[in-house]
Each structure stands twice: as C-alpha cells, then as structure tokens.
Design a protein around this motif. Structure first.
Motif, mmCIF file in Angstrom:
data_model
loop_
_atom_site.group_PDB
_atom_site.id
_atom_site.type_symbol
_atom_site.label_atom_id
_atom_site.label_comp_id
_atom_site.label_asym_id
_atom_site.label_seq_id
_atom_site.Cartn_x
_atom_site.Cartn_y
_atom_site.Cartn_z
ATOM 1 N N GLY A 27 -7.548 17.185 9.001
ATOM 2 C CA GLY A 27 -6.118 16.886 8.940
ATOM 3 C C GLY A 27 -5.675 15.821 9.928
ATOM 4 O O GLY A 27 -4.518 15.402 9.917
ATOM 5 N N GLY A 37 0.821 -1.209 0.000
ATOM 6 C CA GLY A 37 0.000 0.000 0.000
ATOM 7 C C GLY A 37 0.852 1.254 0.000
ATOM 8 O O GLY A 37 1.436 1.624 1.020
ATOM 9 N N GLU A 61 -14.998 9.887 3.208
ATOM 10 C CA GLU A 61 -13.575 10.241 3.314
ATOM 11 C C GLU A 61 -12.800 9.213 4.118
ATOM 12 O O GLU A 61 -11.614 9.019 3.884
ATOM 13 C CB GLU A 61 -13.401 11.632 3.938
ATOM 14 N N CYS A 100 -4.906 19.050 -0.071
ATOM 15 C CA CYS A 100 -4.350 18.226 1.005
ATOM 16 C C CYS A 100 -4.221 18.959 2.354
ATOM 17 O O CYS A 100 -3.263 19.682 2.596
ATOM 18 C CB CYS A 100 -2.979 17.656 0.608
ATOM 19 N N ILE A 159 4.858 -2.152 -2.284
ATOM 20 C CA ILE A 159 4.000 -2.717 -3.338
ATOM 21 C C ILE A 159 2.668 -1.964 -3.380
ATOM 22 O O ILE A 159 2.016 -1.783 -2.348
ATOM 23 C CB ILE A 159 3.724 -4.212 -3.065
ATOM 24 N N LYS A 214 -5.069 8.955 -2.890
ATOM 25 C CA LYS A 214 -6.009 9.585 -1.952
ATOM 26 C C LYS A 214 -5.447 10.905 -1.430
ATOM 27 O O LYS A 214 -6.183 11.859 -1.183
ATOM 28 C CB LYS A 214 -6.305 8.624 -0.799
ATOM 29 N N SER A 219 -7.187 14.639 -1.466
ATOM 30 C CA SER A 219 -7.541 15.101 -0.117
ATOM 31 C C SER A 219 -7.623 16.628 -0.041
ATOM 32 O O SER A 219 -7.062 17.340 -0.875
ATOM 33 C CB SER A 219 -6.515 14.577 0.898
ATOM 34 N N GLY A 220 -8.366 17.069 0.963
ATOM 35 C CA GLY A 220 -8.477 18.511 1.221
ATOM 36 C C GLY A 220 -8.975 19.286 0.008
ATOM 37 O O GLY A 220 -8.478 20.389 -0.251
ATOM 38 N N LEU A 225 -10.415 4.961 -6.013
ATOM 39 C CA LEU A 225 -9.063 5.463 -5.745
ATOM 40 C C LEU A 225 -8.125 4.331 -5.314
ATOM 41 O O LEU A 225 -6.997 4.573 -4.907
ATOM 42 C CB LEU A 225 -9.095 6.542 -4.648
ATOM 43 N N LEU A 273 -4.716 12.188 8.211
ATOM 44 C CA LEU A 273 -3.388 12.093 7.595
ATOM 45 C C LEU A 273 -2.306 12.112 8.670
ATOM 46 O O LEU A 273 -1.317 11.389 8.579
ATOM 47 C CB LEU A 273 -3.186 13.202 6.557
HETATM 48 P P1 FDA Z 1 -4.546 5.143 1.881
HETATM 49 O O1 FDA Z 1 -5.932 4.863 1.450
HETATM 50 O O2 FDA Z 1 -4.030 6.528 1.763
HETATM 51 O O3 FDA Z 1 -3.512 4.202 1.134
HETATM 52 C C1 FDA Z 1 -3.750 2.831 0.934
HETATM 53 C C2 FDA Z 1 -2.991 2.404 -0.299
HETATM 54 O O4 FDA Z 1 -3.049 0.988 -0.394
HETATM 55 C C3 FDA Z 1 -3.598 2.945 -1.580
HETATM 56 O O5 FDA Z 1 -2.584 3.439 -2.415
HETATM 57 C C4 FDA Z 1 -4.285 1.734 -2.202
HETATM 58 O O6 FDA Z 1 -4.345 1.800 -3.610
HETATM 59 C C5 FDA Z 1 -3.362 0.631 -1.731
HETATM 60 N N1 FDA Z 1 -4.006 -0.690 -1.698
HETATM 61 C C6 FDA Z 1 -5.247 -1.010 -1.290
HETATM 62 N N2 FDA Z 1 -5.446 -2.318 -1.413
HETATM 63 C C7 FDA Z 1 -4.311 -2.848 -1.908
HETATM 64 C C8 FDA Z 1 -3.915 -4.174 -2.254
HETATM 65 N N3 FDA Z 1 -4.746 -5.204 -2.112
HETATM 66 N N4 FDA Z 1 -2.670 -4.356 -2.745
HETATM 67 C C9 FDA Z 1 -1.815 -3.309 -2.893
HETATM 68 N N5 FDA Z 1 -2.141 -2.034 -2.602
HETATM 69 C C10 FDA Z 1 -3.384 -1.812 -2.088
HETATM 70 N N6 FDA Z 1 -7.471 13.221 5.677
HETATM 71 C C11 FDA Z 1 -6.868 14.332 6.157
HETATM 72 O O7 FDA Z 1 -6.223 14.260 7.195
HETATM 73 N N7 FDA Z 1 -6.957 15.533 5.489
HETATM 74 C C12 FDA Z 1 -7.664 15.660 4.334
HETATM 75 O O8 FDA Z 1 -7.685 16.731 3.727
HETATM 76 C C13 FDA Z 1 -8.352 14.516 3.852
HETATM 77 N N8 FDA Z 1 -9.145 14.610 2.742
HETATM 78 C C14 FDA Z 1 -9.685 13.482 2.200
HETATM 79 C C15 FDA Z 1 -10.434 13.582 1.025
HETATM 80 C C16 FDA Z 1 -10.944 12.436 0.438
HETATM 81 C C17 FDA Z 1 -11.764 12.539 -0.813
HETATM 82 C C18 FDA Z 1 -10.692 11.164 1.031
HETATM 83 C C19 FDA Z 1 -11.207 9.900 0.400
HETATM 84 C C20 FDA Z 1 -9.981 11.074 2.218
HETATM 85 C C21 FDA Z 1 -9.475 12.218 2.818
HETATM 86 N N9 FDA Z 1 -8.755 12.164 4.010
HETATM 87 C C22 FDA Z 1 -8.189 13.288 4.520
HETATM 88 C C23 FDA Z 1 -8.482 10.864 4.680
HETATM 89 C C24 FDA Z 1 -7.053 10.393 4.358
HETATM 90 O O9 FDA Z 1 -6.801 10.542 2.992
HETATM 91 C C25 FDA Z 1 -6.873 8.937 4.766
HETATM 92 O O10 FDA Z 1 -7.249 8.774 6.116
HETATM 93 C C26 FDA Z 1 -5.423 8.493 4.584
HETATM 94 O O11 FDA Z 1 -5.050 8.603 3.233
HETATM 95 C C27 FDA Z 1 -5.245 7.052 5.043
HETATM 96 O O12 FDA Z 1 -3.919 6.673 4.785
HETATM 97 P P2 FDA Z 1 -3.538 5.146 4.569
HETATM 98 O O13 FDA Z 1 -2.149 5.141 4.080
HETATM 99 O O14 FDA Z 1 -3.890 4.351 5.761
HETATM 100 O O15 FDA Z 1 -4.500 4.654 3.401
#
Ligand code: FDA
Length: 399
Positions: A382, A10, A343, A50, A32, A41, A45-46, A167, A385
C-alpha cells in the motif's frame, strides 16, 4: 477552450489526485489520458481489491537515491487523510494485514471515487488522447495532442513508470525528462516474480501453485512471508519483496522452515525422542506434502544418506548437512518476469532535479513530475499508492 491553468498528463492514481486537488483550488484543469479508461492500474491493484494505503507509511518504506525527498509530501498527506475521503464515499476499509487497507470486494469504488471528485472539482478528462509534442518555455507550456493544440500555465506529468505496458504504461516521463537534460536513475522492474533456468524451472513448474511460508534473503533484504511456486519460477510476497534487492547474477537464499529456530537441534531432538521416524516423515510434517517429497529429491546431503532410513541411523554430520540444506537453500534466478508483470518501477527521474515541496523541476518551474515516474519506490503493502496520493496532493497545493 484550449488554454488551461493546469494540464495533467496521466489519469492514474497520482494524476487524478493532483487534478482534483488543483480543481478544488479553483484552477481550470485538463486531465489527459492516452488509454480508454482512467485508473486501470488501480483496478488491478491489490489482487483486484486495491491495497490503497498502509497506515504505517513513512520514509523508511521507500527506496530512492535521496531517502529524504519523500518525507515532506508523506507528512503533508497521510494515510488518515486518504481514509477520510474513502469513508466519505461510503467505502469501508478492510485491514487484511496489519496496517494494509483494502476494499472489501473490488477496486472499482476507488476509481469511481476519484472520478467523482474530479468531476465535482470541475476537471475535464480527455481519454484516448495522445500527446505528441511538449514544449515547456518560460511563459507557459504548449502541447500537441491527438485532440489538437493545448496551452497551459503549468504541466504535471503523472504518467507513471514502465511496469505492465498492457495497462497503459509508457516511458513518456523518462523520455521527456532526458530530453530536458534531467538525470533518470536506470529504471528496473521491481516487486516482480523471479524466473529460473533449467533444471529448476521444470522442478518448480511441477509444483506450481504450492505456497509455503519461508524466509528469503537477497543482499540486505530478508523477508519472512509466503513463497509461491509458479510455472516460470518463484513468486509470492517474500519473492516480490526480495526482488527489489535482486540484480542479475545474484543468488537468493531460502530458509524453508523459518518457524524452526534451530533445524539441526530439532532433528537431534526428534532422533532422541522418536528414533524410528524417518527424515522424510519429519519434513513432511513441516512442509506441504508434495513440496517435502520434492525436497527429498533436491536435498541429498551426502551419498550415504537415505531419506527413508530411521533417524536413529542418521549421524550428526548428516543432520547438520540436512539442516544447512533446508535453511540455506541457494538458487540463482535466471531473471525476472520483467515489465510484463512487475508491480512497480525501481529508479526513475532523479529527485535531485525537483523541489520536494511542489515537485516542480528546478530548471523548468512550470513543469512538475509526480507519482511513480520519480525515483521513489515503495515497499509492498500500500506504500506505492500512498506515495501517488501524497505526491499528487503536494504538487496540487502549489498550482
Ligand atoms: P499509474 O501507472 O497509476 O498511472 C499512469 C497513467 O498515465 C496511466 O493511466 C497511463 O495509462 C497514463 N499514461 C502513460 N503514458 C501516457 C502517455 N504517454 N500519455 C497519456 N497518458 C499516459 N500499489 C499499492 O500501493 N497497493 C497495491 O495494492 C498495488 N498493487 C499493484 C498491482 C499491480 C498489478 C500493479 C501493476 C501495481 C500495483 N501497485 C500497488 C503499484 C501502484 O499501482 C502504482 O505505484 C501506482 O498506480 C502509481 O501511480 P501513478 O499515478 O504514478 O502511475
């Protein structure tokens, strides 16, 4: 080379952060990602800018079955630490709301920064790579991937939650956790717009795009923020925040005039000072015009009431009923927009199974879970993140 010290699955916020910190610790790290791009994502975001941290982040801004779990990681990697890295890369933080730091124009520099740091730290990034099998045993970890077999001493799963499948979101982390016998707190969409059934759906759709500052209450949540009317129902920060408290079947209450402390007293004062004004005119000065007009159709305190009558003709009872309708406006959402637009994911892997120091699974010490996949969900602004950065760094320190 197929043997790595650490494999991270991820390439999102937590995964990139964990990988680069492990790389700087001298570990050979493979990252990977199953989609074609890292950090998709983060890019969204934001609102595309972001909101990468919140200077006030602390455990009080998170929901979890164990509210203590997030404390250690948040303390060890602070918003100030992330800001230091951001500024080192020439990105100037913009404080759009108190404590909420954004990029000036686009989220891209944050993703570029993380990719640059990953490359400086010697992390190998494999995009468009599927993980088909995971075998965690005492001596190490074996993965079957679309790019061949990979062996590692440690595996970090940073695949996030279920929100926004387009996404790249998958239930990979939850499926793996369940397969290994770990509990998963039922995931549900959060920070998500709420939908309405008829007739309210059509009524709100006719006003789609209008926004007003309101106070929304749902269970123990109470938020004074803008509300946005949409084609499907209700959105905006007040609703997104309230959605974290909402369960199917719950009503929400809206105070359309939170700036007016006592609506009935204010109406009585207007009646005394300007008796020839109408209730519609009074409301039109306090809400967006089209919304106040619609309100005169939605809110009819009693049959004898006419919005165009003079305030001098309004009885105290009518004024009380009008005030109650405006400050305790009740709606029962039909649902939420679900994973398509949520989100974040509320719930996730039960933290009881993990060490809060290094995020390893107690029953499988070579396996770690970080980021949103865990049952730790931040409030809007925020915090999510910052949790991704902090959990990634805390985990890397033990790899
Ligand atoms: P994240 O989802 O970022 O990353 C997971 C990764 O794993 C992805 O690249 C995915 O493709 C990959 N993946 C999934 N399954 C897989 C598999 N089977 N094999 C390989 N790869 C795989 N938060 C904040 O603090 N401020 C903000 O402004 C925003 N705004 C916002 C807008 C929108 C539209 C969304 C959807 C979300 C936000 N957030 C946010 C939330 C924030 O983006 C989110 O909590 C974090 O990105 C989570 O980080 P992670 O790395 O845990 O997951």
């Amino acid at each position: 080379m197929n043997h790595w010290d650490v494999v991270v699955i991820g390439a999102g916020a937590a995964g990139m952060m964990c990988a680069l910190h492990a790389g700087y610790r001298g570990r050979r790290v493979l990252l990977i990602e199953h989609t074609k791009r890292a950090g998709r994502k983060i890019l969204m975001s934001g609102g595309g800018r972001c909101n990468f941290t919140n200077m006030a982040t602390g455990p009080q801004h998170f929901y979890s079955a164990n509210p203590h779990f997030c404390k250690s990681a948040l303390k060890r990697y602070t918003p100030g630490d992330f800001v230091e890295m951001v500024e080192r890369h020439g990105i100037e933080p913009v404080e759009k709301a108190p404590g909420q730091l954004f990029c000036a124009d686009s989220s891209q520099p944050i993703v570029d920064m993380l990719l640059t740091e990953c490359s400086w730290a010697g992390v190998e990034l494999r995009l468009s790579t599927r993980v088909d099998e995971v075998d965690v045993h005492e001596a190490g970890v074996r993965l079957a991937t679309s790019g061949g077999e990979v062996v590692a001493d440690r595996l970090v799963v940073a695949t996030g939650g279920l929100s926004i499948p387009t996404l790249g979101a998958t239930g990979f982390a939850f499926d793996l956790a369940r397969r290994l016998g770990l509990a998963v707190v039922t995931p549900r969409p959060a920070l998500v717009p709420l939908t309405l059934g008829e007739p309210w759906k059509a009524r709100m759709a006719a006003l789609s795009g209008l926004a007003s500052e309101v106070e929304v209450r749902c269970r123990d949540g109470r938020y004074r923020e803008p509300l946005l009317l949409t084609h499907r129902g209700l959105s905006g920060p007040s609703i997104l925040k309230a959605s974290n408290h909402w369960w199917p079947g719950d009503e929400i209450a809206i105070d359309w005039l939170p700036a007016v402390e006592d609506i009935a007293a204010s109406l009585r004062q207007a009646r005394a000072e300007t008796p020839s004004r109408t209730p519609a005119g009074w409301l039109g000065e306090r809400l967006p015009k089209r919304l106040s007009q619609a309100m005169t159709e939605w809110l009819v305190p009693e049959a004898s009431f006419d919005w165009q009558m003079r305030l001098s003709n309004c009885s105290n009872r009518q004024i009380e009923a009008l005030a109650a309708g405006l400050s305790h406006f009740r709606l029962k959402p039909a649902g939420s927009e679900g994973w398509r637009t949520a989100e974040v994911t509320m719930g996730g892997i039960d933290t009881a199974a993990l060490s809060s120091k290094d995020f390893s699974v107690k029953s499988h010490p070579r396996l770690h879970f970080v980021g949103e996949a865990l049952d730790v969900t931040g409030q809007l602004g925020g915090h999510n993140l910052q949790w991704a950065w902090a959990s990634g760094v805390a985990c890397a320190a033990a790899l």
